[in-house]
Motif scaffolding. Structure first.
Motif, mmCIF file in Angstrom:
data_model
loop_
_atom_site.group_PDB
_atom_site.id
_atom_site.type_symbol
_atom_site.label_atom_id
_atom_site.label_comp_id
_atom_site.label_asym_id
_atom_site.label_seq_id
_atom_site.Cartn_x
_atom_site.Cartn_y
_atom_site.Cartn_z
ATOM 1 N N UNK A 247 1.067 -1.390 0.011
ATOM 2 C CA UNK A 247 -0.330 -0.166 -0.695
ATOM 3 C C UNK A 247 0.545 1.368 -0.028
ATOM 4 N N UNK A 248 2.573 1.451 -0.257
ATOM 5 C CA UNK A 248 3.022 2.134 0.166
ATOM 6 C C UNK A 248 3.011 3.285 -1.162
ATOM 7 N N UNK A 249 2.955 4.619 -1.110
ATOM 8 C CA UNK A 249 3.430 5.462 -1.871
ATOM 9 C C UNK A 249 4.248 6.223 -1.487
ATOM 10 N N UNK A 250 4.465 7.153 -2.959
ATOM 11 C CA UNK A 250 5.296 7.492 -2.652
ATOM 12 C C UNK A 250 5.681 8.938 -2.490
ATOM 13 N N UNK A 251 6.438 9.823 -2.634
ATOM 14 C CA UNK A 251 6.908 11.202 -1.503
ATOM 15 C C UNK A 251 8.047 11.702 -2.547
ATOM 16 N N UNK A 367 28.178 14.300 0.595
ATOM 17 C CA UNK A 367 29.104 13.287 0.957
ATOM 18 C C UNK A 367 28.481 12.413 -0.559
ATOM 19 N N UNK A 368 27.844 12.515 -1.492
ATOM 20 C CA UNK A 368 27.057 11.991 -2.369
ATOM 21 C C UNK A 368 27.235 10.476 -2.341
ATOM 22 N N UNK A 369 26.730 9.656 -1.165
ATOM 23 C CA UNK A 369 26.524 8.298 -2.131
ATOM 24 C C UNK A 369 25.766 8.137 -3.005
ATOM 25 N N UNK A 370 26.663 6.952 -4.017
ATOM 26 C CA UNK A 370 25.858 6.278 -4.460
ATOM 27 C C UNK A 370 23.912 6.021 -4.639
ATOM 28 N N UNK A 371 23.693 5.653 -3.650
ATOM 29 C CA UNK A 371 22.371 5.549 -2.951
ATOM 30 C C UNK A 371 21.778 7.292 -2.154
ATOM 31 N N UNK A 372 20.999 7.341 -3.042
ATOM 32 C CA UNK A 372 20.897 8.512 -1.914
ATOM 33 C C UNK A 372 19.546 8.162 -0.778
ATOM 34 N N UNK A 373 18.947 9.523 -0.270
ATOM 35 C CA UNK A 373 18.742 8.762 0.773
ATOM 36 C C UNK A 373 17.503 8.595 0.329
ATOM 37 N N UNK A 374 16.740 7.859 1.002
ATOM 38 C CA UNK A 374 15.131 7.231 0.993
ATOM 39 C C UNK A 374 14.472 7.054 2.605
ATOM 40 N N UNK A 455 12.140 9.885 -1.313
ATOM 41 C CA UNK A 455 12.777 9.765 -1.741
ATOM 42 C C UNK A 455 13.729 10.934 -2.585
ATOM 43 N N UNK A 456 14.962 11.172 -2.267
ATOM 44 C CA UNK A 456 15.868 12.234 -2.555
ATOM 45 C C UNK A 456 16.138 11.537 -3.757
ATOM 46 N N UNK A 457 15.711 12.837 -4.601
ATOM 47 C CA UNK A 457 16.318 12.351 -6.063
ATOM 48 C C UNK A 457 18.352 13.039 -6.096
ATOM 49 N N UNK A 458 18.908 12.633 -6.861
ATOM 50 C CA UNK A 458 20.362 13.189 -6.550
ATOM 51 C C UNK A 458 20.452 14.626 -6.103
#
Length: 748
Positions: A247-251, A367-374, A455-458
Motif C-alpha cells: 500500500x506504500x505511496x512515494x513522496x 557526501x554524494x553516496x551512490x544511493x541517495x537518501x530515502x 525519496x531524494x533525487x541526486x
C-alpha cells in the motif's frame, strides 16, 4: 523501563521486499524476562538466541554507555537446519560489517562458515555500540568496539551448546569438543548445533568464557569473501531505495533553495494534473523551514509533479552565504589569534632564518553516496514503523518518537542495507528521517493511512546540505639553518560540527571542537601553537569520511614535505627523524610502504615522481608512497603503495577494499570541480556533471600491505582517505616546483 519483544511481523518488516542479508531479523529488545525470552524463541522457529552488551571503551562510552549487562537475547540464532544467523548491530553500507562481525562469532563458536548468514538488526537497546553507548555506525568503530563483544557471544554460545550435549550424554562438559558446527563427545558421540540449540537455550549462561588465543584462529585474519557479495554482484541485493511495503505511496519534497527558507505561496494546479499524483501538501523541513511534498503512486509521477510546481519562497531574514565572500572573511580571520587548542612557545619564529608562510583552502564537500537518501514511514495512531538505511538508529528512533508525538517504545526502526553514506546517514538532527515523518503526518492529516516513502533525487542529495565544512588554515613556520623546525604558529577557521549537538559535551573543550583539530601535530615532535576560530554560517555541516583529517592531513603532510625540501633532506628520513621512537606503529606503516614501493631504489620513468604521506586517524595509521606525473598541467596518479597499521586484521580482504575505496574517494577531492559552492545562499551544484567525483579511469594501481600485529584491531573505514591527497600533491610539487595549497588542486 522494560522494552517488550519486537513483534516479528509488524516490527521487522514482514511484507517488505527483502534479501536474506538486507533487513532486520526477528530479534529481541533489551531487559526481557527469561520466560518471555523462551517464549519469543518459538516465534522464530526455535534455536539458540544469544547476545549481551559490553559497556564502555572510550570517553564517549564513559559519558553515555549504560553499565548494566543484559540478559541473553538477540545477536545469534541457530536454526534446526544448522543455519546460523548473526544480528549485525550496525548499518552495512559497503564497509563489510555483514561479514566481519559474523566472522568474530564464527571464530569462537567453531561453526561451519558456509552456513553463516547475517541480518541487520533493528533499533534496540541491546544493539548499542559497546563503546559509544548508542546504536550507530561511525568513527570506524565497528570492529574496534565489537571485537571482544562478538567473540564473547560466540564463545558463550559454544559453551552452552557443549553443556546441552554433555547433559544429554550425561558426561562432563570438559570431555566434549566442537568442530564445524558439531559437538563431539566421548566414544565418538556427535550432535549438530541445530539439534542442540533448543536445549542449549534453556540452560543458564556461563558466568565466564575463555576466548581463543589468537595463534589458534581459523577464521579471523583469513581473507574472507563477503557474505553479501553474490547478492550485490547479481543485482539481488535490496537496498533501502528498492524496498516496498504493501500500500506504500512515494513522496518527493520541494525544499527551499536557501537553508531554512519557507514556502510563501504555491500553485499545485499543474502538479495535480500529472497522472498518479495523489496530493500536494505543505510540510515542515529541516532547520525550521518548510517545503512542498508531492505524494503519488510512484517515484516518476511524484518527481514530475514536483517539477510542475510553482512556488514563491520566503527567504527573508536568512543569512545568504556566497563562497567567494566567505573565503575572504575566513582568510582575514585566520590572521588573528583564536581559541588556543595546543600551547607552545613560538618565540623563535620571528628570528628564524628560514620560514614557510602558507594559507590553505578547503571547500564544502557533499557526501554524494551512490544511493541517495530515502525513508519509508508507516505512521499509526499509537505506533510508527520506519525503514531506513541509518547510521544512527538510537538518535533517529528518539527523533521519530519526538516528531510523531509517541514514546520511543512505540517506534520501530528497521535498518536497511544502504548504498554508501560516508557520514550523511548519521545526522544529529536526523534531518531526512524527521522530514519523512513530517510527510507521513501531513499525509495522515489529509485522511490517508498508507505508508509513505520519501525519496531524494541526486540533485536533492547534492543540494540538500550537511556538508564537510569549508575550512581555511594558516601556517607560519620557522626553521633554523639546518632545516629543523623551531616554531610553528597555526590557525584553523571553520564551522564546528559538534557545537550545538548532543556530542558537544565530550567533543568540545574550552570552545575547541576536537574534530576540527584532529590530526594536527602528532606523531611529529613539533613546537606548534594551534588556535581555532569557530564560525557560524547558514550552511548545515557534518562529518565526512575521516572528518577533520580530510584537511589536517593535507596541511600537515604537505608542510612537513616542504620543510624536508628546505632542509635538503629526503622526505621519508625527515619524517622519521621528527617521529623519533615514540610512535612505532607510524614507523612500521611508513617503512612497509617504502619497502614495498621500491621508493629510493626503483628508477621511475622520465616525467614521474614519488610522493609520500603518513597519517593516523581513528587509531589506525596509513602511509602512502605514490607515483605521479604532470603532463601539460594535467596531473595523473599512476600507483599507490599502502602501508597499513590497524593492529589485527580481522578480514584482510575488507581492509584492502576499504583502502582501495578510500584512495579513489581521496583522489576525488583533488579533481577540479570537487567542491560545493554557494551564491547568495543557494548551492550551485546539482549532479555529477558539476560536482565531480573520481571515476574508474582515474583509479591508480593500488597495492595494500598490512603490518602484522596480534593487538586488538582498530578502525579502517576512514583512515585510508586522508594521506592520499597530500602524497599526490607532494609528488606534483617535485615535478612542478609549486606547492599546492588548496583542494581541489589548483595548478594554474
Amino acid at each position: 523501563m522494560r522494552t517488550e519483544w519486537i513483534n516479528q511481523v509488524a516490527a521487522n518488516g514482514a511484507g517488505v521486499s527483502s534479501h536474506a542479508t538486507s533487513h532486520a531479523p526477528s530479534y529481541a529488545s533489551s531487559h526481557i524476562s527469561r520466560r518471555h525470552f523462551m517464549k519469543a524463541s518459538s516465534v522464530v522457529g526455535g534455536g539458540l538466541l544469544l547476545g549481551f552488551f559490553v559497556p564502555g571503551m572510550n570517553k564517549m562510552a564513559n559519558a553515555q554507555a549504560p553499565k548494566a549487562v543484559y540478559a541473553p537475547n538477540a545477536f545469534l540464532r541457530i536454526a534446526p537446519d544448522n543455519t546460523i544467523t548473526v544480528a549485525v548491530n550496525r548499518l552495512e553500507f559497503g564497509q563489510g560489517v555483514n561479514t566481519s562481525l559474523p566472522m568474530l562469532i564464527a571464530e569462537e563458536l567453531d561453526c561451519d562458515w558456509t552456513l553463516v548468514r547475517s541480518e541487520l538488526a533493528p533499533a534496540a537497546e541491546v544493539f548499542k555500540d559497546p563503546a559509544f553507548g548508542m546504536q550507530m555506525t561511525g568513527g570506524s568503530g565497528t570492529i574496534a568496539h565489537s571485537y571482544t563483544q562478538y567473540r564473547e557471544i560466540g564463545a558463550t554460545a559454544r559453551a552452552m551448546l557443549i553443556a546441552a550435549a554433555a547433559q544429554q550424554w550425561q558426561v562432563e562438559p570438559a570431555r566434549c569438543s566442537t568442530a564445524d558446527g558439531v559437538v563431539i563427545g566421548p566414544g565418538g558421540k556427535k550432535a549438530s548445533y541445530g539439534a542442540l540449540a533448543d536445549a542449549a537455550m534453556k540452560l543458564p549462561m556461563p558466568e565466564k568464557v575463555v576466548l581463543k588465543d589468537p595463534k589458534n584462529f581459523k577464521r579471523i585474519g583469513k581473507p574472507t569473501p563477503r557474505i553479501d557479495a553474490r547478492a550485490k554482484s547479481t543485482g539481488g541485493q535490496v537496498f533501502g531505495i528498492d524496498a516496498s511495503v504493501p500500500g506504500m505511496k512515494v513522496a518527493v519534497v520541494a525544499r527551499p533553495p536557501v537553508f531554512g527558507g519557507k514556502v510563501g505561496k504555491f500553485d499545485a494546479t499543474k502538479a495535480l494534473a500529472v497522472k498518479g499524483v495523489l496530493a500536494v501538501l505543505e510540510v515542515p523541513t529541516d532547520r525550521g523551514g518548510s517545503g512542498v511534498v508531492v505524494i503519488a503512486d510512484g517515484y516518476w509521477p511524484a518527481k514530475t509533479g514536483r517539477d510542475a510546481l510553482v512556488i514563491d519562497w520566503d527567504t527573508s531574514g536568512l543569512e545568504k552565504i556566497s563562497s567567494d565572500r566567505q573565503l575572504l572573511a575566513y582568510k582575514e580571520l585566520a590572521q588573528q589569534p583564536g581559541l588556543v587548542a595546543i600551547k607552545a612557545d613560538i618565540g623563535k619564529l620571528a628570528a628564524a632564518p628560514k620560514k614557510i608562510t602558507a594559507d590553505y583552502e578547503f571547500p564544502y564537500l557533499a557526501h554524494a553516496p551512490m544511493e541517495p537518501l530515502n525513508c519509508i514511514v508507516d505512521l499509526k495512531a499509537d505506533a510508527c514503523t520506519v525503514w531506513a538505511g541509518t547510521q544512527f538508529q538510537t538518535v533517529d528512533q528518539a527523533a521519530i518518537a519526538r516528531t510523531a508525538g509517541l514514546k520511543v517504545g512505540q517506534v520501530t526502526v528497521n535498518t536497511m542495507m544502504a548504498g554508501g553514506g560516508f557520514g550523511r546517514r548519521g545526522v544529529p538532527t536526523s534531518d531526512f528521517i524527521v522530514e519523512a515523518v513530517q510527510v507521513a503526518k501531513v499525509w495522515k492529516a489529509a485522511g490517508k493511512t498508507s505508508p509513505v516513502k520519501v525519496i531524494w533525487s541526486r540533485e536533492d542529495d547534492i543540494k540538500g546540505g550537511y556538508y564537510r565544512p569549508a575550512t581555511v588554515h594558516r601556517a607560519e613556520i620557522g626553521l633554523d639553518d639546518n632545516g629543523d623546525i623551531v616554531a610553528w604558529n597555526h590557525t584553523i577557521v571553520s564551522q564546528s560540527i559538534m557545537i550545538g549537538t548532543a556530542f558537544e559535551a565530550f567533543a568540545v573543550k574550552d570552545g575547541v571542537d576536537s574534530t576540527m583539530t584532529e590530526g594536527m601535530g602528532a606523531p611529529y615532535a613539533l613546537p606548534m601553537k594551534l588556535s581555532v576560530h569557530n564560525v557560524k554560517a547558514n550552511v548545515p555541516v557534518l562529518w565526512w569520511r575521516s572528518v577533520g583529517s580530510t584537511h589536517t592531513a593535507f596541511v600537515m603532510e604537505t608542510l612537513i614535505d616542504e620543510a624536508a625540501q628546505i632542509a635538503g633532506t629526503d622526505p621519508v628520513a625527515y619524517r622519521k627523524k621528527l617521529i623519533g621512537d615514540k610512535h612505532p606503529r607510524h614507523l612500521a606503516a611508513l617503512d612497509l610502504a617504502v619497502a614495498r614501493s621500491g621508493y629510493g631504489k626503483a628508477k621511475l620513468p622520465a616525467g614521474q615522481a614519488w610522493g609520500v604521506a603518513l597519517h593516523e586517524s581513528f587509531n589506525s595509521v596509513v602511509a602512502y608512497v605514490v607515483v605521479a606525473s604532470l603532463t601539460e598541467g594535467k596531473p595523473k596518479l599512476h600507483s599507490v603503495t599502502a602501508g597499513v597499521h590497524c593492529n589485527l586484521a580481522v578480514n584482510p580482504l575488507t581492509i584492502e577494499a576499504q583502502v582501495q575505496g578510500a584512495i579513489l574517494m581521496g583522489l576525488g577531492t583533488t579533481l577540479a570541480g570537487a567542491a560545493v559552492t554557494l551564491k547568495d545562499g543557494v548551492v550551485q551544484q546539482n549532479n555529477f556533471n558539476d560536482y565531480l567525483v573520481a571515476r574508474m579511469p582515474d583509479m591508480p594501481k593500488v597495492a595494500v600491505h598490512i603490518v602484522a600485529s596480534g593487538d586488538a584491531p582498530t578502525g579502517m573505514g576512514e583512515p585510508g582517505l586522508p594521506p592520499l591527497a597530500p602524497a599526490f600533491a607532494n609528488a606534483l610539487a617535485r615535478l612542478s616546483g609549486k606547492r599546492l595549497r588548496k583542494l581541489p588542486f589548483d595548478l594554474t
